[in-house]
Design an enzyme around this catalytic site. Structure first.
Site, PDB file in Angstrom:
ATOM      1  N   SER A 158       0.817  -1.210   0.000  1.00 26.19           N
ATOM      2  CA  SER A 158       0.000   0.000   0.000  1.00 26.19           C
ATOM      3  C   SER A 158       0.852   1.263   0.000  1.00 26.19           C
ATOM      4  O   SER A 158       1.602   1.507  -0.923  1.00 26.19           O
ATOM      5  CB  SER A 158      -0.973  -0.020   1.186  1.00 26.19           C
ATOM      6  OG  SER A 158      -1.945   0.990   1.068  1.00 26.19           O
ATOM      7  N   ASP A 184      -1.867   6.566  -3.386  1.00 26.07           N
ATOM      8  CA  ASP A 184      -0.757   5.847  -2.764  1.00 26.07           C
ATOM      9  C   ASP A 184      -0.363   4.679  -3.674  1.00 26.07           C
ATOM     10  O   ASP A 184      -0.830   4.579  -4.811  1.00 26.07           O
ATOM     11  CB  ASP A 184      -1.144   5.368  -1.366  1.00 26.07           C
ATOM     12  CG  ASP A 184      -2.323   4.410  -1.385  1.00 26.07           C
ATOM     13  OD1 ASP A 184      -3.110   4.442  -2.337  1.00 26.07           O
ATOM     14  OD2 ASP A 184      -2.457   3.615  -0.429  1.00 26.07           O
ATOM     15  N   ASP A 194      -0.962   1.418  -3.910  1.00 32.23           N
ATOM     16  CA  ASP A 194      -1.937   0.472  -4.476  1.00 32.23           C
ATOM     17  C   ASP A 194      -3.264   1.144  -4.802  1.00 32.23           C
ATOM     18  O   ASP A 194      -4.233   0.467  -5.154  1.00 32.23           O
ATOM     19  CB  ASP A 194      -2.153  -0.724  -3.549  1.00 32.23           C
ATOM     20  CG  ASP A 194      -2.879  -0.367  -2.261  1.00 32.23           C
ATOM     21  OD1 ASP A 194      -2.822   0.808  -1.850  1.00 32.23           O
ATOM     22  OD2 ASP A 194      -3.502  -1.264  -1.663  1.00 32.23           O
TER      23      ASP A 194
END
Length: 446
Positions: A97, A240, A242
């Site tokens: 992430s 961000d 992902d």
């Protein structure tokens, strides 16, 4: 209830070949394959350098349990989740992430497209710890295939969830920074499909995140902010790694805090009687918006999967976190950066006003965030906090939330890093800073 040891707030994360090894990845892959016992499991990854290594490790391990693996490409986590939902199959996402590029991670997705709950995490960990893996006979071992349709159906679902024709007629000017992450193609393409005039920054896959740090914080978005200060764009957008999160820059180049963008989108999405779900870390502005609109606000522990489950249980329309992670129940029950982006375009079109002007109607609270390296057991820290501030009102939904006269402070351990997060809010900025400084100093002095 027993807490997961490997799965944090959002999956398993670590540094490749250090605390996140291929041996661990293969063990978890076998455990996931054994738990789901599914004929088919979808798998995807973000752009990180170690993505192939972990994807192939997890995929081969899951195939050993008899599961057929369908690789759906390099795409945002919510893109995989939508594919799982549409096809009714579980999934595995290889991502860390917003963490720096040296990290990677493993997320398990349920067949309804939601991230697995804690109970499922515990069961998968038990299979892993006790090595209770299913072993398929040689002629029942899973096969590996590729499905290129996931990106297309995900993008189409976003466009269909908003008033796309009205947005197309508006011809919005949009600057977007995908940060070399998983949305490098999807989000700019969605904007183009919505007839926006698009300027893209860092819209190329780069597993080192060479252009900027993955977390879309103000200090990491200086290029996008500079572009927005030219005054030529209606909105600036950043994701961000992902792309399950989305933050915004207004038309003047000002960063919009995630709690304010959440409150703004909620304000223009909900109707009387709707239910909204958010963690205890969210701003009081959201509560004020819900009261104004006649909607019910439910508070939960921090974590997108927890918010999503509460939304499902309560049939909530929308929910989310203060970090730019918004969950739109009418689309799917997970954080979705592209869906958040589309909702913002929808309200800009609907209201036909600059975003800075729309924000004037959001209650003006100030939130200050900091973190402290955790060097002690959390239970011991929690005990010391409650002893020190025993005379103050507290809430223990997640960590310790301490209420002062004109604000509050939430102190909780991170689920993804060995740090203590400290959130302080007040209607007065100086008080929010003062509270945050006081509690951060207390933690540092332990």
């Amino acid at each position: 209830m027993k807490q997961p040891q490997l799965f944090g707030t959002n999956g398993i994360r670590g540094i490749p070949n250090e605390d996140l090894t291929t041996d661990l990845a293969m063990g978890i892959g076998k455990a996931i394959g054994t738990f789901f016992d599914a004929k088919k499991i979808a798998i995807a990854k973000d752009t990180r350098i170690s993505g192939d290594m972990f994807m192939l490790s997890v995929a081969s391990a899951a195939m050993s349990t008899g599961a057929n693996i369908v690789y759906v490409g390099e795409l945002p986590t919510p893109g995989l989740q939508y594919y799982c939902k549409v096809n009714g199959i579980p999934g595995i996402m290889i991502t860390a992430s917003h963490n720096p590029p040296q990290y990677n991670g493993i997320k398990a997705i349920d067949s309804d497209g939601t991230e697995i709950d804690e109970e499922t995490e515990i069961k998968i960990e038990e299979i892993y710890e006790k090595k209770l893996y299913k072993k398929a006979p040689w002629d029942k071992i899973g096969i590996y295939s590729y499905d290129s349709t996931a990106i297309k159906i995900y993008m189409e679902s976003i466009i269909e969830s908003v008033n796309s024709e009205a947005i197309r007629e508006r011809h919005l000017n949009v600057a977007i920074d995908t940060g070399n992450g998983a949305s490098y193609y999807t989000s700019p393409a969605i904007l183009s499909e919505l007839n926006c005039h698009v300027v893209s920054l860092n819209a190329n896959p780069d597993g080192k995140f060479s252009s900027r740090n993955s977390e879309p914080k103000p200090e990491n978005l200086s290029d996008l902010i500079s572009v927005m200060k030219t005054g030529k764009f209606n909105i600036g957008i950043a994701h961000d790694g992902d792309a399950d999160r989305c933050v915004f820059i207004d038309e003047k180049g000002n960063y919009i805090d995630g709690d304010r963008s959440l409150a703004l989108i909620v304000k223009h999405t909900i109707r009387k009687g709707d239910i909204v779900v958010t963690p205890v870390s969210s701003s009081d502005a959201l509560g004020a918006i819900c009261s104004e609109k006649g909607a019910k606000l439910i508070s939960t522990r921090v974590g997108a999967p927890i918010v999503a489950r509460a939304m499902i249980d309560n049939r909530a329309v929308i929910g989310g976190e203060e970090n730019g992670g918004i969950i739109y129940g009418k689309h799917q029950f997970c954080r979705d950066g592209a869906m958040t982006m589309a909702l913002m375009l929808n309200l800009l079109t609907q209201e036909n006003k600059p975003v800075s002007e729309l924000l004037h109607d959001i209650p003006d609270y100030s939130m200050v965030k900091s973190s402290v390296v955790r060097k002690m057991n959390w239970d011991d820290i929690r005990k010391l906090i409650t002893e020190k501030y025993s005379g103050k009102k507290m809430d223990f939904t997640d960590g310790v939330k301490i209420f002062d006269d004109d604000g509050w402070t939430l102190i909780r351990p991170s689920g993804t890093e060995r740090i203590i997060r400290v959130f302080s809010e007040s209607i007065h900025k100086n008080l929010a800073e003062e509270y945050n400084r006081e509690y951060t100093n207390f933690l540092n002095n332990l």
